[in-house]
Design a protein around this motif. Sequence first.
Motif, PDB file in Angstrom:
ATOM      1  N   THR A   4       0.855  -1.184   0.000  1.00  0.00           N
ATOM      2  CA  THR A   4       0.000   0.000   0.000  1.00  0.00           C
ATOM      3  C   THR A   4       0.893   1.237   0.000  1.00  0.00           C
ATOM      4  O   THR A   4       2.054   1.162   0.375  1.00  0.00           O
ATOM      5  CB  THR A   4      -0.931   0.020   1.237  1.00  0.00           C
ATOM      6  N   GLN A  19      -7.527   0.899  -4.584  1.00  0.00           N
ATOM      7  CA  GLN A  19      -6.720  -0.064  -3.816  1.00  0.00           C
ATOM      8  C   GLN A  19      -7.596  -0.976  -2.967  1.00  0.00           C
ATOM      9  O   GLN A  19      -7.403  -2.184  -2.937  1.00  0.00           O
ATOM     10  CB  GLN A  19      -5.751   0.689  -2.907  1.00  0.00           C
ATOM     11  N   SER A  44      -3.260   4.126   6.034  1.00  0.00           N
ATOM     12  CA  SER A  44      -3.313   5.014   4.857  1.00  0.00           C
ATOM     13  C   SER A  44      -3.410   6.484   5.229  1.00  0.00           C
ATOM     14  O   SER A  44      -3.107   7.356   4.412  1.00  0.00           O
ATOM     15  CB  SER A  44      -4.513   4.655   3.968  1.00  0.00           C
TER      16      SER A  44
END
Length: 171
Positions: A4, A19, A44
Motif C-alpha cells: 500500500t 486499492q 493510509s
Amino acid sequence: MFETSAASEKPDYAFLVKQIRSILEGERNLSTNASQFSAFIYHSLTGLNWAGFYLCAAAKNPTAEFPHDLLVGPFQGKVACARIPFKRGVCGTAAAEKRTVLVADVHAFPGHIACDSASNSEIVIPVIVNGQVAGVFDIDSPHLNRFSAEDQQGLEALLAEFINATDFPTL
Ligand code: SME
C-alpha cells in the motif's frame, strides 16, 4: 504481498478506493474484510490512534426502537470499550441517527466515550446494509479537528466499497 502507499494527511481518496477494491476482491467474509479494511485505513492516513468497527448484536436491554447494541469488531489501536448502546457516545449517535458524525473536539461532545485518553477528534460513519444499520466504522485521532469534509466524503466512499464487497449476517 500487497504494497500500500505511504500514509498521508491528505490522501488521494480516488486512488485509495481503487486499492481497497482490489484488496477486498474475491473474499466476502465479514471478519476478514472488516479486518483488512481497518488495517488499510489505519495505515493510509496519518494522525490516527484508532480505526475499526463496532457491529450490531442483540442488545442487553433491547427496546422496540433499538434492539441492538454495538459490539467492538475488527480494529487497529488500543483495547477499546466492548459494548456501546445505540444513542450513547459518538458511535451510538451515528448508529441511532443513521448519519456520519464528525467531531472536531471530542471533549465538547456530550456523552463522548473516552476509550483512549489520547483521542481528541473522531469520525463515525454508519454501516448501512439494505437500509438497516449493521454497525459503525469509527476513527479516532489525537489531533483536534483532524477530519475535514473531504475526509468525510473520501472515507464514506471507501466504506461503501467495503459494504459492497462484504456479506453481512441477517440481524
Ligand atoms: N469514542 C467513541 C467510543 C469508541 S472508541 O473511540 C474506540 C464514542 O464516543 O462512541
